[in-house]
Design a protein around this motif. Sequence first.
Motif, short mmCIF file in Angstrom:
data_model
loop_
_atom_site.label_atom_id
_atom_site.label_comp_id
_atom_site.label_asym_id
_atom_site.label_seq_id
_atom_site.Cartn_x
_atom_site.Cartn_y
_atom_site.Cartn_z
N HIS A 160 50.56 -107.40 32.57
CA HIS A 160 49.35 -107.42 31.76
C HIS A 160 48.61 -106.08 31.89
O HIS A 160 48.12 -105.53 30.88
N GLY A 161 48.58 -105.61 33.14
CA GLY A 161 47.93 -104.31 33.37
C GLY A 161 48.57 -103.22 32.55
O GLY A 161 47.89 -102.40 31.92
N ALA A 162 49.89 -103.25 32.52
CA ALA A 162 50.62 -102.22 31.78
C ALA A 162 50.28 -102.29 30.29
O ALA A 162 50.04 -101.27 29.64
N THR A 163 50.25 -103.54 29.78
CA THR A 163 49.92 -103.69 28.36
C THR A 163 48.52 -103.14 28.08
O THR A 163 48.30 -102.43 27.10
N LEU A 164 47.60 -103.53 28.97
CA LEU A 164 46.23 -103.06 28.79
C LEU A 164 46.17 -101.54 28.75
O LEU A 164 45.55 -100.95 27.89
N ARG A 165 46.88 -100.98 29.74
CA ARG A 165 46.84 -99.52 29.85
C ARG A 165 47.40 -98.85 28.59
O ARG A 165 46.81 -97.94 28.03
N SER A 166 48.52 -99.38 28.15
CA SER A 166 49.14 -98.77 26.98
C SER A 166 48.26 -98.97 25.76
O SER A 166 48.14 -98.09 24.91
N ARG A 167 47.62 -100.16 25.70
CA ARG A 167 46.75 -100.39 24.55
C ARG A 167 45.57 -99.40 24.59
O ARG A 167 45.16 -98.86 23.57
N ASN A 168 45.07 -99.21 25.81
CA ASN A 168 43.98 -98.26 26.00
C ASN A 168 44.39 -96.88 25.51
O ASN A 168 43.67 -96.23 24.74
N ALA A 169 45.55 -96.46 25.98
CA ALA A 169 46.04 -95.13 25.63
C ALA A 169 46.21 -95.02 24.12
O ALA A 169 45.85 -94.02 23.50
N GLN A 170 46.73 -96.14 23.57
CA GLN A 170 46.95 -96.14 22.13
C GLN A 170 45.63 -95.98 21.38
O GLN A 170 45.50 -95.17 20.46
N SER A 171 44.64 -96.76 21.83
CA SER A 171 43.37 -96.69 21.10
C SER A 171 42.73 -95.31 21.28
O SER A 171 42.13 -94.77 20.35
N LEU A 172 42.92 -94.74 22.48
CA LEU A 172 42.39 -93.39 22.71
C LEU A 172 43.06 -92.41 21.76
O LEU A 172 42.41 -91.54 21.17
N GLU A 173 44.36 -92.60 21.62
CA GLU A 173 45.11 -91.69 20.76
C GLU A 173 44.64 -91.81 19.31
O GLU A 173 44.46 -90.80 18.63
N THR A 174 44.45 -93.09 18.90
CA THR A 174 43.93 -93.27 17.53
C THR A 174 42.56 -92.62 17.40
O THR A 174 42.29 -91.92 16.42
N GLN A 175 41.74 -92.84 18.43
CA GLN A 175 40.41 -92.24 18.38
C GLN A 175 40.51 -90.72 18.25
O GLN A 175 39.81 -90.11 17.44
N LEU A 176 41.41 -90.17 19.07
CA LEU A 176 41.57 -88.71 19.05
C LEU A 176 42.00 -88.23 17.68
O LEU A 176 41.46 -87.26 17.15
N SER A 177 42.99 -88.96 17.12
CA SER A 177 43.49 -88.49 15.83
C SER A 177 42.43 -88.67 14.75
O SER A 177 42.30 -87.85 13.85
N VAL A 178 41.64 -89.77 14.90
CA VAL A 178 40.54 -89.97 13.95
C VAL A 178 39.55 -88.82 14.09
O VAL A 178 39.12 -88.20 13.12
N PHE A 179 39.23 -88.53 15.38
CA PHE A 179 38.27 -87.46 15.64
C PHE A 179 38.78 -86.14 15.07
O PHE A 179 38.03 -85.39 14.44
N GLN A 180 40.10 -85.95 15.29
CA GLN A 180 40.69 -84.70 14.82
C GLN A 180 40.59 -84.58 13.31
O GLN A 180 40.19 -83.54 12.77
N SER A 181 40.92 -85.68 12.64
CA SER A 181 40.88 -85.61 11.17
C SER A 181 39.44 -85.46 10.70
O SER A 181 39.17 -84.81 9.69
N LEU A 182 38.52 -86.06 11.49
CA LEU A 182 37.11 -85.90 11.13
C LEU A 182 36.69 -84.44 11.25
O LEU A 182 36.03 -83.88 10.37
#
Lengths: 269, 197
Positions: free
Chosen positions: A25-47
Amino acid sequence: MDRRRTPGLSSLSSNRLQTHHYTSHGATLRSRNAQSLETQLSVFQSLVHNFALTHSKDIRANPAFRAEFARMCTALNIDFLASSYHREAKTSSKGGKGGAGAGGESIWASLLGGSVHDFYFNLGVTIVDICRSTRSENGGLISLSDLRTHISRGRAIGSAMTVSDADIEQAVKALEPLGSCFGIVKIGHRSLIRSVPKELNTDQSTVLEAVQVMGYVTVSMLQLNLGWGRPRAVAVVEDLMADSLVWVDCQAGENEYWSPAFITGGGLR
Amino acid sequence: MATTTEPPTAFQFPPHYSFPPFFTLQPVATTRSSQLQSWSTFIQSYCRHHHIFSLSLIDALSTPLFHNTTLSRQLSLRDAKAILTWMASPEGGSRAEFISSTGNKKKAVDEGEGGRVWIYWRRPEEWAAQLEEWVDRTGQKGVVLTLYEIVEGEASVREEFAGMDMELLRMSLGVCVKRGRAQIFSSGGEGEGIKFF
Protein backbone atom coordinates in the motif's frame (compact mmCIF):
# COMPACT_ATOMS: atom_id res chain seq x y z
CA MET A 1 -14.85 -13.83 18.74
CA ASP A 2 -11.87 -11.55 18.50
CA ARG A 3 -9.91 -12.58 15.46
CA ARG A 4 -7.00 -10.39 16.16
CA ARG A 5 -6.08 -12.32 19.23
CA THR A 6 -5.62 -15.64 17.51
CA PRO A 7 -2.98 -17.53 19.30
CA GLY A 8 -0.66 -19.97 17.68
CA LEU A 9 1.15 -20.23 14.39
CA SER A 10 -1.67 -18.84 12.27
CA SER A 11 -1.16 -15.41 13.86
CA LEU A 12 2.37 -15.33 12.55
CA SER A 13 1.31 -15.78 8.93
CA SER A 14 -1.42 -13.15 9.20
CA ASN A 15 1.09 -10.77 10.68
CA ARG A 16 3.34 -11.29 7.71
CA LEU A 17 0.40 -10.76 5.41
CA GLN A 18 -0.35 -7.51 7.18
CA THR A 19 3.19 -6.13 6.78
CA HIS A 20 3.09 -7.18 3.17
CA HIS A 21 -0.15 -5.28 2.67
CA TYR A 22 1.25 -2.26 4.40
CA THR A 23 4.37 -2.16 2.25
CA SER A 24 2.47 -2.67 -0.97
CA HIS A 25 0.00 0.00 0.00
CA GLY A 26 2.87 2.30 0.88
CA ALA A 27 4.44 1.68 -2.48
CA THR A 28 1.20 2.46 -4.28
CA LEU A 29 0.79 5.63 -2.29
CA ARG A 30 4.31 6.69 -3.01
CA SER A 31 4.02 6.05 -6.71
CA ARG A 32 0.70 7.83 -6.81
CA ASN A 33 2.29 10.75 -5.02
CA ALA A 34 5.15 10.83 -7.48
CA GLN A 35 2.72 10.58 -10.32
CA SER A 36 0.63 13.47 -9.11
CA LEU A 37 3.78 15.51 -8.52
CA GLU A 38 4.86 14.77 -12.04
CA THR A 39 1.49 15.82 -13.41
CA GLN A 40 1.68 18.94 -11.31
CA LEU A 41 5.14 19.66 -12.63
CA SER A 42 4.13 19.15 -16.21
CA VAL A 43 1.04 21.30 -15.65
CA PHE A 44 3.23 23.94 -14.06
CA GLN A 45 5.66 23.67 -16.91
CA SER A 46 3.00 24.09 -19.54
CA LEU A 47 1.60 26.98 -17.56
CA VAL A 48 4.99 28.67 -17.45
CA HIS A 49 5.28 27.89 -21.12
CA ASN A 50 1.97 29.57 -21.89
CA PHE A 51 2.82 32.38 -19.57
CA ALA A 52 6.14 32.99 -21.24
CA LEU A 53 4.56 32.78 -24.67
CA THR A 54 1.68 35.11 -23.97
CA HIS A 55 3.83 37.53 -22.06
CA SER A 56 7.03 37.30 -24.04
CA LYS A 57 6.38 40.81 -25.30
CA ASP A 58 6.02 42.06 -21.75
CA ILE A 59 9.13 40.21 -20.69
CA ARG A 60 11.01 42.03 -23.40
CA ALA A 61 9.39 45.39 -22.98
CA ASN A 62 8.84 45.86 -19.29
CA PRO A 63 11.95 45.90 -17.09
CA ALA A 64 10.06 45.56 -13.82
CA PHE A 65 8.15 42.59 -15.15
CA ARG A 66 11.31 41.02 -16.49
CA ALA A 67 13.01 41.48 -13.15
CA GLU A 68 10.12 39.73 -11.38
CA PHE A 69 10.19 36.94 -13.93
CA ALA A 70 13.93 36.56 -13.48
CA ARG A 71 13.47 36.61 -9.72
CA MET A 72 10.92 33.82 -9.94
CA CYS A 73 13.31 31.82 -12.07
CA THR A 74 16.17 32.30 -9.63
CA ALA A 75 13.85 31.26 -6.80
CA LEU A 76 13.23 28.07 -8.77
CA ASN A 77 16.96 27.72 -9.27
CA ILE A 78 16.68 28.28 -13.00
CA ASP A 79 19.30 30.50 -14.56
CA PHE A 80 17.66 31.28 -17.83
CA LEU A 81 20.56 33.29 -19.12
CA ALA A 82 23.08 30.54 -18.49
CA SER A 83 20.82 27.97 -20.07
CA SER A 84 21.82 28.94 -23.55
CA TYR A 85 25.50 28.27 -23.46
CA HIS A 86 25.74 25.78 -20.59
CA ARG A 87 23.25 23.54 -22.22
CA GLU A 88 24.74 20.27 -20.96
CA ALA A 89 25.27 21.40 -17.42
CA LYS A 90 21.79 22.85 -17.46
CA THR A 91 20.08 19.66 -18.48
CA SER A 92 21.78 17.63 -15.82
CA SER A 93 20.96 20.08 -13.09
CA LYS A 94 17.48 20.31 -14.46
CA GLY A 95 17.05 16.55 -14.61
CA GLY A 96 17.07 16.42 -10.84
CA LYS A 97 14.21 18.79 -10.31
CA GLY A 98 12.48 19.27 -13.61
CA GLY A 99 11.99 15.61 -14.35
CA ALA A 100 9.62 15.74 -17.27
CA GLY A 101 11.42 18.88 -18.60
CA ALA A 102 14.07 19.41 -21.01
CA GLY A 103 15.01 16.23 -22.90
CA GLY A 104 18.37 17.21 -24.27
CA GLU A 105 17.67 20.89 -24.69
CA SER A 106 17.35 23.53 -22.06
CA ILE A 107 13.85 24.27 -20.88
CA TRP A 108 14.13 27.94 -21.60
CA ALA A 109 15.47 27.54 -25.05
CA SER A 110 12.53 25.33 -25.94
CA LEU A 111 9.99 27.31 -23.99
CA LEU A 112 10.80 30.81 -25.04
CA GLY A 113 12.30 30.04 -28.38
CA GLY A 114 15.42 31.68 -27.06
CA SER A 115 13.74 35.06 -26.77
CA VAL A 116 14.88 35.80 -23.25
CA HIS A 117 18.54 35.16 -23.69
CA ASP A 118 18.33 36.57 -27.18
CA PHE A 119 17.18 39.67 -25.42
CA TYR A 120 20.34 39.76 -23.32
CA PHE A 121 22.56 39.05 -26.28
CA ASN A 122 20.90 41.83 -28.22
CA LEU A 123 21.37 44.10 -25.27
CA GLY A 124 24.99 43.04 -25.08
CA VAL A 125 25.53 43.94 -28.71
CA THR A 126 23.87 47.30 -28.16
CA ILE A 127 26.11 47.93 -25.17
CA VAL A 128 29.24 47.12 -27.15
CA ASP A 129 28.02 49.43 -29.87
CA ILE A 130 27.41 52.32 -27.48
CA CYS A 131 30.69 51.81 -25.64
CA ARG A 132 32.58 51.93 -28.91
CA SER A 133 30.87 54.99 -30.24
CA THR A 134 31.30 56.96 -27.01
CA ARG A 135 34.83 55.82 -26.35
CA SER A 136 36.47 58.93 -27.70
CA GLU A 137 34.26 61.02 -25.49
CA ASN A 138 34.62 59.19 -22.21
CA GLY A 139 37.76 57.13 -22.62
CA GLY A 140 35.95 53.81 -22.41
CA LEU A 141 34.38 54.26 -19.00
CA ILE A 142 30.66 54.81 -19.07
CA SER A 143 28.33 54.93 -16.11
CA LEU A 144 25.37 52.59 -15.89
CA SER A 145 22.85 55.40 -15.88
CA ASP A 146 24.52 56.98 -18.88
CA LEU A 147 24.41 53.73 -20.75
CA ARG A 148 20.76 53.35 -19.90
CA THR A 149 19.85 56.73 -21.36
CA HIS A 150 21.78 55.85 -24.49
CA ILE A 151 19.95 52.55 -24.79
CA SER A 152 16.54 54.07 -24.19
CA ARG A 153 17.23 56.65 -26.87
CA GLY A 154 18.17 53.93 -29.30
CA ARG A 155 20.43 54.22 -32.31
CA ALA A 156 18.31 52.83 -35.10
CA ILE A 157 14.58 53.28 -35.39
CA GLY A 158 12.72 50.81 -33.22
CA SER A 159 15.83 49.73 -31.38
CA ALA A 160 14.99 51.79 -28.31
CA MET A 161 14.23 49.69 -25.28
CA THR A 162 13.75 50.23 -21.59
CA VAL A 163 16.12 48.27 -19.43
CA SER A 164 17.02 48.19 -15.77
CA ASP A 165 20.50 48.32 -14.26
CA ALA A 166 20.20 44.63 -13.45
CA ASP A 167 19.54 43.89 -17.12
CA ILE A 168 22.69 45.74 -18.10
CA GLU A 169 24.78 43.94 -15.52
CA GLN A 170 23.36 40.65 -16.72
CA ALA A 171 24.14 41.51 -20.34
CA VAL A 172 27.69 42.60 -19.52
CA LYS A 173 28.16 39.32 -17.71
CA ALA A 174 26.92 37.54 -20.81
CA LEU A 175 29.74 39.20 -22.73
CA GLU A 176 32.40 37.74 -20.46
CA PRO A 177 32.74 34.34 -22.18
CA LEU A 178 33.83 36.18 -25.31
CA GLY A 179 37.04 37.01 -23.53
CA SER A 180 36.51 40.64 -24.27
CA CYS A 181 37.63 43.32 -21.92
CA PHE A 182 34.14 44.34 -20.96
CA GLY A 183 33.52 44.49 -17.27
CA ILE A 184 31.93 46.45 -14.50
CA VAL A 185 34.15 48.48 -12.21
CA LYS A 186 33.03 50.20 -9.07
CA ILE A 187 34.43 53.63 -8.38
CA GLY A 188 33.00 55.23 -5.30
CA HIS A 189 29.31 54.51 -5.28
CA ARG A 190 28.90 54.30 -8.99
CA SER A 191 29.18 51.33 -11.28
CA LEU A 192 30.88 51.96 -14.56
CA ILE A 193 31.16 49.78 -17.62
CA ARG A 194 34.75 49.50 -18.71
CA SER A 195 35.28 48.78 -22.38
CA VAL A 196 39.04 49.28 -22.59
CA PRO A 197 41.56 46.74 -21.35
CA LYS A 198 43.04 49.37 -19.08
CA GLU A 199 43.71 48.98 -15.41
CA LEU A 200 43.51 52.12 -13.35
CA ASN A 201 46.19 52.62 -10.76
CA THR A 202 45.31 53.64 -7.22
CA ASP A 203 45.97 57.32 -7.77
CA GLN A 204 43.79 57.40 -10.84
CA SER A 205 40.88 55.66 -9.16
CA THR A 206 41.20 57.96 -6.17
CA VAL A 207 40.96 60.98 -8.44
CA LEU A 208 38.06 59.49 -10.38
CA GLU A 209 36.27 58.79 -7.13
CA ALA A 210 36.70 62.41 -6.09
CA VAL A 211 35.44 63.48 -9.50
CA GLN A 212 32.28 61.37 -9.03
CA VAL A 213 31.53 63.21 -5.82
CA MET A 214 32.26 66.77 -6.89
CA GLY A 215 31.77 66.57 -10.62
CA TYR A 216 35.24 67.99 -11.10
CA VAL A 217 38.63 68.30 -9.44
CA THR A 218 41.40 70.85 -9.59
CA VAL A 219 45.06 70.30 -8.92
CA SER A 220 44.97 72.39 -5.78
CA MET A 221 41.95 70.44 -4.51
CA LEU A 222 43.94 67.25 -4.86
CA GLN A 223 46.91 68.81 -3.13
CA LEU A 224 44.79 70.02 -0.22
CA ASN A 225 42.58 67.01 0.32
CA LEU A 226 44.91 64.16 -0.47
CA GLY A 227 48.13 65.73 0.68
CA TRP A 228 49.75 65.07 -2.67
CA GLY A 229 52.62 67.06 -4.05
CA ARG A 230 51.83 69.23 -7.03
CA PRO A 231 53.79 67.15 -9.56
CA ARG A 232 51.95 64.01 -8.50
CA ALA A 233 48.52 65.62 -8.81
CA VAL A 234 49.39 67.14 -12.17
CA ALA A 235 50.74 63.84 -13.46
CA VAL A 236 47.59 61.96 -12.51
CA VAL A 237 45.14 64.39 -14.07
CA GLU A 238 47.23 64.62 -17.21
CA ASP A 239 47.25 60.86 -17.45
CA LEU A 240 43.49 60.77 -17.07
CA MET A 241 43.11 63.52 -19.61
CA ALA A 242 45.26 61.68 -22.13
CA ASP A 243 42.88 58.72 -21.79
CA SER A 244 39.83 60.97 -22.27
CA LEU A 245 38.67 60.04 -18.80
CA VAL A 246 38.40 63.67 -17.79
CA TRP A 247 37.81 66.87 -19.75
CA VAL A 248 39.52 70.11 -18.92
CA ASP A 249 37.71 73.39 -18.39
CA CYS A 250 40.00 76.41 -18.61
CA GLN A 251 37.45 79.12 -17.93
CA ALA A 252 37.21 78.89 -14.15
CA GLY A 253 40.42 80.49 -13.02
CA GLU A 254 42.20 77.31 -12.15
CA ASN A 255 41.81 74.45 -14.59
CA GLU A 256 38.96 72.18 -13.60
CA TYR A 257 38.93 68.55 -14.64
CA TRP A 258 35.45 67.18 -15.26
CA SER A 259 34.26 63.66 -15.73
CA PRO A 260 32.45 63.12 -19.04
CA ALA A 261 29.96 61.05 -17.06
CA PHE A 262 28.47 64.40 -16.10
CA ILE A 263 27.59 65.27 -19.67
CA THR A 264 24.25 63.52 -19.37
CA GLY A 265 23.88 64.34 -15.72
CA GLY A 266 24.21 68.06 -16.38
CA GLY A 267 26.52 70.44 -14.56
CA LEU A 268 26.34 70.40 -10.81
CA ARG A 269 26.26 74.09 -10.21
CA MET B 1 21.52 86.57 -39.36
CA ALA B 2 18.58 85.45 -41.37
CA THR B 3 16.22 84.82 -38.53
CA THR B 4 12.61 84.80 -39.55
CA THR B 5 9.68 83.69 -37.47
CA GLU B 6 10.73 82.49 -34.02
CA PRO B 7 9.47 78.92 -33.54
CA PRO B 8 6.99 78.63 -30.68
CA THR B 9 8.78 75.77 -28.96
CA ALA B 10 12.02 76.44 -27.12
CA PHE B 11 15.15 74.81 -28.42
CA GLN B 12 16.14 71.74 -26.46
CA PHE B 13 19.82 72.15 -25.70
CA PRO B 14 21.88 68.96 -25.83
CA PRO B 15 23.24 67.62 -22.55
CA HIS B 16 26.74 68.70 -23.58
CA TYR B 17 25.61 72.29 -23.34
CA SER B 18 25.50 72.16 -19.54
CA PHE B 19 28.91 70.51 -19.30
CA PRO B 20 31.47 73.27 -18.55
CA PRO B 21 34.50 71.73 -20.33
CA PHE B 22 32.46 71.61 -23.52
CA PHE B 23 33.30 75.30 -23.94
CA THR B 24 37.04 74.69 -23.84
CA LEU B 25 38.52 72.91 -26.81
CA GLN B 26 40.11 69.76 -25.43
CA PRO B 27 43.86 69.42 -25.93
CA VAL B 28 43.77 65.64 -26.37
CA ALA B 29 43.18 64.61 -29.97
CA THR B 30 40.62 61.83 -29.49
CA THR B 31 38.58 63.82 -27.00
CA ARG B 32 38.81 66.82 -29.25
CA SER B 33 37.47 65.01 -32.28
CA SER B 34 34.46 63.75 -30.36
CA GLN B 35 33.95 67.24 -29.00
CA LEU B 36 34.08 68.75 -32.48
CA GLN B 37 31.52 66.22 -33.65
CA SER B 38 29.22 67.13 -30.78
CA TRP B 39 29.62 70.84 -31.50
CA SER B 40 28.87 70.30 -35.15
CA THR B 41 25.69 68.37 -34.36
CA PHE B 42 24.68 70.98 -31.84
CA ILE B 43 25.28 73.96 -34.13
CA GLN B 44 23.37 72.31 -36.96
CA SER B 45 20.36 71.45 -34.85
CA TYR B 46 20.39 74.90 -33.26
CA CYS B 47 20.44 76.60 -36.64
CA ARG B 48 17.78 74.28 -37.99
CA HIS B 49 15.53 75.06 -35.06
CA HIS B 50 15.96 78.81 -35.35
CA HIS B 51 16.02 78.81 -39.14
CA ILE B 52 19.47 80.31 -39.27
CA PHE B 53 21.28 79.86 -42.55
CA SER B 54 24.46 81.77 -41.86
CA LEU B 55 26.31 82.97 -38.78
CA SER B 56 28.43 86.00 -38.27
CA LEU B 57 31.14 84.74 -35.97
CA ILE B 58 31.60 87.84 -33.85
CA ASP B 59 27.89 88.34 -33.29
CA ALA B 60 27.21 84.68 -32.67
CA LEU B 61 29.69 84.54 -29.82
CA SER B 62 27.32 86.35 -27.48
CA THR B 63 24.23 84.36 -28.52
CA PRO B 64 23.07 81.36 -26.51
CA LEU B 65 24.65 79.16 -29.15
CA PHE B 66 28.19 79.88 -28.01
CA HIS B 67 27.50 81.48 -24.64
CA ASN B 68 25.94 79.56 -21.78
CA THR B 69 24.96 82.26 -19.32
CA THR B 70 23.84 79.86 -16.61
CA LEU B 71 27.29 78.28 -16.51
CA SER B 72 29.01 81.55 -17.43
CA ARG B 73 31.00 79.64 -20.00
CA GLN B 74 31.70 80.99 -23.44
CA LEU B 75 33.44 79.71 -26.48
CA SER B 76 36.39 81.88 -27.40
CA LEU B 77 36.60 83.32 -30.89
CA ARG B 78 39.62 81.18 -31.63
CA ASP B 79 37.87 77.98 -30.56
CA ALA B 80 34.68 78.87 -32.40
CA LYS B 81 36.70 79.43 -35.53
CA ALA B 82 38.46 76.12 -35.03
CA ILE B 83 35.14 74.33 -34.73
CA LEU B 84 33.70 75.97 -37.83
CA THR B 85 36.88 75.31 -39.76
CA TRP B 86 36.57 71.66 -38.78
CA MET B 87 32.92 71.65 -39.86
CA ALA B 88 33.94 73.12 -43.20
CA SER B 89 36.55 70.43 -43.74
CA PRO B 90 35.66 67.15 -45.45
CA GLU B 91 36.32 65.44 -42.12
CA GLY B 92 33.50 67.46 -40.58
CA GLY B 93 31.22 66.58 -43.47
CA SER B 94 31.47 70.04 -45.09
CA ARG B 95 28.67 71.29 -42.93
CA ALA B 96 29.89 74.85 -42.98
CA GLU B 97 31.51 77.21 -45.39
CA PHE B 98 33.20 80.54 -44.82
CA ILE B 99 31.67 83.28 -46.92
CA SER B 100 34.24 85.47 -48.49
CA SER B 101 33.61 88.99 -49.55
CA THR B 102 36.27 88.81 -52.22
CA GLY B 103 35.40 85.46 -53.68
CA ASN B 104 38.68 83.93 -52.55
CA LYS B 105 37.96 80.87 -50.46
CA LYS B 106 41.35 80.60 -48.82
CA LYS B 107 41.13 84.18 -47.72
CA ALA B 108 37.70 83.75 -46.22
CA VAL B 109 39.05 81.53 -43.48
CA ASP B 110 41.73 84.04 -42.62
CA GLU B 111 39.35 86.95 -42.55
CA GLY B 112 37.81 85.17 -39.60
CA GLU B 113 36.96 87.96 -37.23
CA GLY B 114 34.07 89.60 -38.98
CA GLY B 115 33.67 86.58 -41.20
CA ARG B 116 30.35 85.07 -42.01
CA VAL B 117 29.79 81.37 -42.28
CA TRP B 118 27.16 79.27 -43.96
CA ILE B 119 25.85 76.62 -41.66
CA TYR B 120 24.77 73.77 -43.88
CA TRP B 121 22.26 71.88 -41.78
CA ARG B 122 21.29 71.04 -45.32
CA ARG B 123 23.89 71.25 -48.00
CA PRO B 124 23.04 73.09 -51.24
CA GLU B 125 22.65 69.73 -52.99
CA GLU B 126 20.18 68.63 -50.33
CA TRP B 127 18.30 71.90 -50.65
CA ALA B 128 18.19 71.41 -54.39
CA ALA B 129 16.66 67.97 -53.97
CA GLN B 130 14.13 69.37 -51.54
CA LEU B 131 13.18 72.22 -53.84
CA GLU B 132 12.73 69.84 -56.73
CA GLU B 133 10.60 67.58 -54.59
CA TRP B 134 8.49 70.54 -53.48
CA VAL B 135 7.93 71.75 -57.03
CA ASP B 136 7.00 68.25 -58.03
CA ARG B 137 4.66 67.76 -55.10
CA THR B 138 2.82 71.02 -55.61
CA GLY B 139 2.56 70.57 -59.34
CA GLN B 140 4.52 73.65 -60.28
CA LYS B 141 6.60 72.08 -62.96
CA GLY B 142 6.89 74.28 -65.99
CA VAL B 143 5.64 77.27 -64.03
CA VAL B 144 7.84 80.29 -63.75
CA LEU B 145 8.51 81.09 -60.09
CA THR B 146 10.26 84.11 -58.73
CA LEU B 147 12.93 83.52 -56.15
CA TYR B 148 11.06 85.76 -53.75
CA GLU B 149 7.98 83.63 -54.21
CA ILE B 150 9.89 80.49 -53.34
CA VAL B 151 11.14 81.67 -49.96
CA GLU B 152 8.38 84.09 -48.96
CA GLY B 153 5.35 82.85 -50.85
CA GLU B 154 2.32 81.32 -49.18
CA ALA B 155 2.84 77.98 -50.86
CA SER B 156 6.15 77.41 -49.14
CA VAL B 157 5.30 78.76 -45.69
CA ARG B 158 5.40 75.30 -44.16
CA GLU B 159 8.55 74.23 -45.96
CA GLU B 160 11.97 74.19 -44.37
CA PHE B 161 13.32 76.59 -46.94
CA ALA B 162 10.82 79.32 -46.07
CA GLY B 163 12.72 82.48 -45.29
CA MET B 164 15.89 81.10 -46.77
CA ASP B 165 18.80 83.36 -47.46
CA MET B 166 18.60 84.53 -51.08
CA GLU B 167 22.23 83.82 -51.74
CA LEU B 168 21.95 80.26 -50.45
CA LEU B 169 18.81 79.81 -52.52
CA ARG B 170 20.69 80.94 -55.60
CA MET B 171 23.45 78.45 -54.81
CA SER B 172 20.93 75.64 -54.38
CA LEU B 173 19.07 76.52 -57.53
CA GLY B 174 22.43 76.62 -59.25
CA VAL B 175 22.74 72.94 -58.41
CA CYS B 176 19.34 72.28 -59.98
CA VAL B 177 20.43 74.13 -63.10
CA LYS B 178 23.64 72.16 -63.26
CA ARG B 179 21.66 68.95 -63.05
CA GLY B 180 19.53 70.19 -65.92
CA ARG B 181 16.36 70.27 -63.90
CA ALA B 182 15.71 73.99 -63.97
CA GLN B 183 16.51 77.17 -65.73
CA ILE B 184 17.10 80.59 -64.25
CA PHE B 185 16.33 83.73 -66.15
CA SER B 186 16.07 87.30 -65.11
CA SER B 187 13.02 89.23 -66.16
CA GLY B 188 14.55 92.64 -66.05
CA GLY B 189 14.32 94.50 -62.76
CA GLU B 190 11.59 92.27 -61.39
CA GLY B 191 14.12 89.90 -59.90
CA GLU B 192 14.98 86.50 -61.19
CA GLY B 193 12.63 83.76 -62.12
CA ILE B 194 13.13 80.04 -62.31
CA LYS B 195 11.39 77.30 -64.17
CA PHE B 196 11.61 73.65 -63.20
CA PHE B 197 11.09 70.96 -65.75
